[in-house]
Design an enzyme around this catalytic site. Structure first.
Site, PDB file in Angstrom:
ATOM      1  N   ASN A 278      -6.245  12.998 -11.069  1.00 25.98           N
ATOM      2  CA  ASN A 278      -6.870  13.401 -12.337  1.00 25.98           C
ATOM      3  C   ASN A 278      -6.577  14.875 -12.565  1.00 25.98           C
ATOM      4  O   ASN A 278      -6.149  15.597 -11.665  1.00 25.98           O
ATOM      5  CB  ASN A 278      -8.378  13.106 -12.338  1.00 25.98           C
ATOM      6  CG  ASN A 278      -9.073  13.662 -11.116  1.00 25.98           C
ATOM      7  OD1 ASN A 278      -9.110  14.868 -10.917  1.00 25.98           O
ATOM      8  ND2 ASN A 278      -9.580  12.775 -10.265  1.00 25.98           N
TER       9      ASN A 278
ATOM     10  N   GLY B 291      -4.745   1.606 -13.546  1.00 30.55           N
ATOM     11  CA  GLY B 291      -5.953   1.180 -12.848  1.00 30.55           C
ATOM     12  C   GLY B 291      -7.171   1.729 -13.571  1.00 30.55           C
ATOM     13  O   GLY B 291      -7.490   1.319 -14.695  1.00 30.55           O
TER      14      GLY B 291
ATOM     15  N   SER C 199      -1.678   5.258 -14.032  1.00 29.66           N
ATOM     16  CA  SER C 199      -2.529   5.063 -15.220  1.00 29.66           C
ATOM     17  C   SER C 199      -3.019   3.624 -15.427  1.00 29.66           C
ATOM     18  O   SER C 199      -3.875   3.405 -16.280  1.00 29.66           O
ATOM     19  CB  SER C 199      -1.849   5.522 -16.530  1.00 29.66           C
ATOM     20  OG  SER C 199      -1.975   6.915 -16.703  1.00 29.66           O
TER      21      SER C 199
ATOM     22  N   ASP D  58       0.866  -1.185   0.000  1.00 28.89           N
ATOM     23  CA  ASP D  58       0.000   0.000   0.000  1.00 28.89           C
ATOM     24  C   ASP D  58       0.901   1.233   0.000  1.00 28.89           C
ATOM     25  O   ASP D  58       1.727   1.408   0.909  1.00 28.89           O
ATOM     26  CB  ASP D  58      -0.862  -0.047   1.261  1.00 28.89           C
ATOM     27  CG  ASP D  58      -1.806   1.134   1.387  1.00 28.89           C
ATOM     28  OD1 ASP D  58      -1.661   2.130   0.649  1.00 28.89           O
ATOM     29  OD2 ASP D  58      -2.696   1.063   2.245  1.00 28.89           O
TER      30      ASP D  58
ATOM     31  N   GLY E 126      -9.138   4.450  -6.001  1.00 28.21           N
ATOM     32  CA  GLY E 126      -7.788   3.903  -6.161  1.00 28.21           C
ATOM     33  C   GLY E 126      -6.766   4.569  -5.251  1.00 28.21           C
ATOM     34  O   GLY E 126      -7.041   4.857  -4.085  1.00 28.21           O
ATOM     35  N   VAL E 127      -5.595   4.819  -5.807  1.00 29.09           N
ATOM     36  CA  VAL E 127      -4.508   5.447  -5.058  1.00 29.09           C
ATOM     37  C   VAL E 127      -4.932   6.825  -4.542  1.00 29.09           C
ATOM     38  O   VAL E 127      -4.656   7.193  -3.395  1.00 29.09           O
ATOM     39  CB  VAL E 127      -3.272   5.602  -5.977  1.00 29.09           C
ATOM     40  CG1 VAL E 127      -2.190   6.413  -5.312  1.00 29.09           C
ATOM     41  CG2 VAL E 127      -2.738   4.244  -6.389  1.00 29.09           C
ATOM     42  N   ASP E 128      -5.602   7.578  -5.380  1.00 32.95           N
ATOM     43  CA  ASP E 128      -6.028   8.943  -5.041  1.00 32.95           C
ATOM     44  C   ASP E 128      -6.898   8.933  -3.777  1.00 32.95           C
ATOM     45  O   ASP E 128      -6.654   9.698  -2.824  1.00 32.95           O
ATOM     46  CB  ASP E 128      -6.818   9.496  -6.249  1.00 32.95           C
ATOM     47  CG  ASP E 128      -6.805  11.007  -6.322  1.00 32.95           C
ATOM     48  OD1 ASP E 128      -6.202  11.647  -5.450  1.00 32.95           O
ATOM     49  OD2 ASP E 128      -7.421  11.537  -7.274  1.00 32.95           O
TER      50      ASP E 128
ATOM     51  N   TYR F  63      -7.549   4.302 -15.233  1.00 30.04           N
ATOM     52  CA  TYR F  63      -7.253   4.897 -16.540  1.00 30.04           C
ATOM     53  C   TYR F  63      -6.936   3.861 -17.623  1.00 30.04           C
ATOM     54  O   TYR F  63      -6.729   4.227 -18.787  1.00 30.04           O
ATOM     55  CB  TYR F  63      -6.133   5.932 -16.420  1.00 30.04           C
ATOM     56  CG  TYR F  63      -6.615   7.288 -15.919  1.00 30.04           C
ATOM     57  CD1 TYR F  63      -7.971   7.519 -15.636  1.00 30.04           C
ATOM     58  CD2 TYR F  63      -5.743   8.348 -15.740  1.00 30.04           C
ATOM     59  CE1 TYR F  63      -8.412   8.757 -15.167  1.00 30.04           C
ATOM     60  CE2 TYR F  63      -6.185   9.600 -15.296  1.00 30.04           C
ATOM     61  CZ  TYR F  63      -7.516   9.786 -15.012  1.00 30.04           C
ATOM     62  OH  TYR F  63      -7.956  11.022 -14.576  1.00 30.04           O
TER      63      TYR F  63
HETATM   64  N1  AR6 Z   1      -1.320   1.491  -3.010  1.00 27.59           N
HETATM   65  C1  AR6 Z   1      -0.690   1.109  -4.153  1.00 27.59           C
HETATM   66  N2  AR6 Z   1      -1.341   0.879  -5.308  1.00 27.59           N
HETATM   67  C2  AR6 Z   1      -2.686   1.031  -5.312  1.00 27.59           C
HETATM   68  C3  AR6 Z   1      -3.411   1.429  -4.156  1.00 27.59           C
HETATM   69  C4  AR6 Z   1      -2.673   1.670  -2.972  1.00 27.59           C
HETATM   70  N3  AR6 Z   1      -3.251   2.046  -1.834  1.00 27.59           N
HETATM   71  N4  AR6 Z   1      -4.734   1.501  -4.497  1.00 27.59           N
HETATM   72  C5  AR6 Z   1      -4.826   1.156  -5.796  1.00 27.59           C
HETATM   73  N5  AR6 Z   1      -3.601   0.866  -6.292  1.00 27.59           N
HETATM   74  P1  AR6 Z   1      -5.587   4.062 -10.029  1.00 27.59           P
HETATM   75  P2  AR6 Z   1      -5.049   5.586 -12.494  1.00 27.59           P
HETATM   76  C6  AR6 Z   1      -3.205   0.447  -7.671  1.00 27.59           C
HETATM   77  O1  AR6 Z   1      -6.964   3.773 -10.496  1.00 27.59           O
HETATM   78  O2  AR6 Z   1      -5.232   4.381 -13.348  1.00 27.59           O
HETATM   79  C7  AR6 Z   1      -8.669   7.897  -9.565  1.00 27.59           C
HETATM   80  O3  AR6 Z   1     -10.047   7.901  -9.343  1.00 27.59           O
HETATM   81  C8  AR6 Z   1      -4.286  -0.021  -8.593  1.00 27.59           C
HETATM   82  O4  AR6 Z   1      -4.583  -1.404  -8.343  1.00 27.59           O
HETATM   83  O5  AR6 Z   1      -5.417   4.512  -8.601  1.00 27.59           O
HETATM   84  O6  AR6 Z   1      -3.892   6.504 -12.777  1.00 27.59           O
HETATM   85  C9  AR6 Z   1      -8.099   9.279  -9.814  1.00 27.59           C
HETATM   86  O7  AR6 Z   1      -8.835  10.279  -9.169  1.00 27.59           O
HETATM   87  C10 AR6 Z   1      -3.636   0.189  -9.953  1.00 27.59           C
HETATM   88  O8  AR6 Z   1      -2.759  -0.904 -10.254  1.00 27.59           O
HETATM   89  O9  AR6 Z   1      -4.874   5.201 -10.925  1.00 27.59           O
HETATM   90  C11 AR6 Z   1      -8.149   9.404 -11.306  1.00 27.59           C
HETATM   91  O10 AR6 Z   1      -9.413   9.893 -11.736  1.00 27.59           O
HETATM   92  C12 AR6 Z   1      -2.762   1.440  -9.752  1.00 27.59           C
HETATM   93  O11 AR6 Z   1      -2.680   1.594  -8.323  1.00 27.59           O
HETATM   94  C13 AR6 Z   1      -7.951   8.006 -11.788  1.00 27.59           C
HETATM   95  O12 AR6 Z   1      -8.407   7.153 -10.741  1.00 27.59           O
HETATM   96  C14 AR6 Z   1      -3.318   2.715 -10.365  1.00 27.59           C
HETATM   97  O13 AR6 Z   1      -4.725   2.738 -10.274  1.00 27.59           O
HETATM   98  C15 AR6 Z   1      -6.506   7.696 -12.048  1.00 27.59           C
HETATM   99  O14 AR6 Z   1      -6.401   6.400 -12.582  1.00 27.59           O
END
Ligand code: AR6
Length: 179
Positions: free
Chosen positions: A30, A127, A125, A16, A38-40, A129
């Site tokens: 975003n 997840g 990107s 995490d 997700g991460v955000d 995206y």
């Molecule tokens: N720690 C590490 N990795 C994580 C965690 C965490 N706590 N949570 C999720 N991941 P994403 P994006 C992984 O969707 O694709 C948001 O709503 C996840 O499994 O977080 O850049 C923003 O506001 C995936 O492999 O980022 C934007 O609108 C990776 O992190 C949009 O999503 C990235 O997933 C950005 O999308």
């Protein structure tokens, strides 16, 4: 998994990103800096509401795709959060590779300018995206290695992968890129 790049290190861990003890944590934001899942979502929940206030007051125009802005890190142990905006995957011919590399480089430049010796990245990107994990991994690893070899900074770049599939894709990318 740990790879030496001169005096620097590239590390892959499964876990995490909010729990990392590093100087800077990269958020997968975003372009409106509006928060999300997700991460955000995880970073804003862990860091506290002041981060959303800070992005709104310092960056009312948001952050263009392919770049990153800096805030403090609230209740996280890091010094900074770099809010990076990767591209939404549209098939790969709309400049997504260049935008993903640019977002990664923007974070590495911020780290260098701010004297951060360690930084943690998520799979930007790859997840919500929709960027294919293996392509994102190759792009982010190659971009990071090029930067670190050239600048010999930051001392530690850690990719924090949420699950075994993501970890495997990044491990494969490292094996391909490391000579
Ligand atoms: N720690 C590490 N990795 C994580 C965690 C965490 N706590 N949570 C999720 N991941 P994403 P994006 C992984 O969707 O694709 C948001 O709503 C996840 O499994 O977080 O850049 C923003 O506001 C995936 O492999 O980022 C934007 O609108 C990776 O992190 C949009 O999503 C990235 O997933 C950005 O999308």
């Amino acid at each position: 998994m740990l790879v030496k790049l001169g005096l620097c290190q590239l590390e892959l861990v499964q876990g995490d990103i909010t729990k990392q003890q590093v100087d800077a944590i990269v958020n997968a934001a975003n372009s409106e800096l509006a928060g999300g899942g997700g991460v955000d979502g995880a970073i804003h929940r862990a860091a506290g509401p002041q981060i959303m206030q800070e992005t709104a007051s310092r960056y009312p125009q948001g952050c263009p795709t392919g770049s990153a802005v800096v805030t403090s890190a609230g209740q996280l142990s890091a010094r900074y959060i770099f809010h990076a905006v990767g591209p939404i995957w549209q098939g790969g011919r709309q400049g997504e590779p260049e935008q993903l590399a640019a977002a990664c480089r923007a974070c590495l430049f911020h780290a260098q300018e701010l004297g951060c010796s360690s930084i943690a990245f998520p799979a930007l990107s790859a997840g919500t995206y929709g960027y294919p994990m293996d392509l994102a991994a190759n792009n982010l690893i190659k971009t990071t290695m090029d930067f670190v070899r050239w600048h010999q900074a930051p001392k530690l770049v850690r990719f924090v992968l949420f699950d075994a599939g993501a970890f495997g894709a990044f491990a494969h990318a490292v094996e391909e890129v490391v000579p």
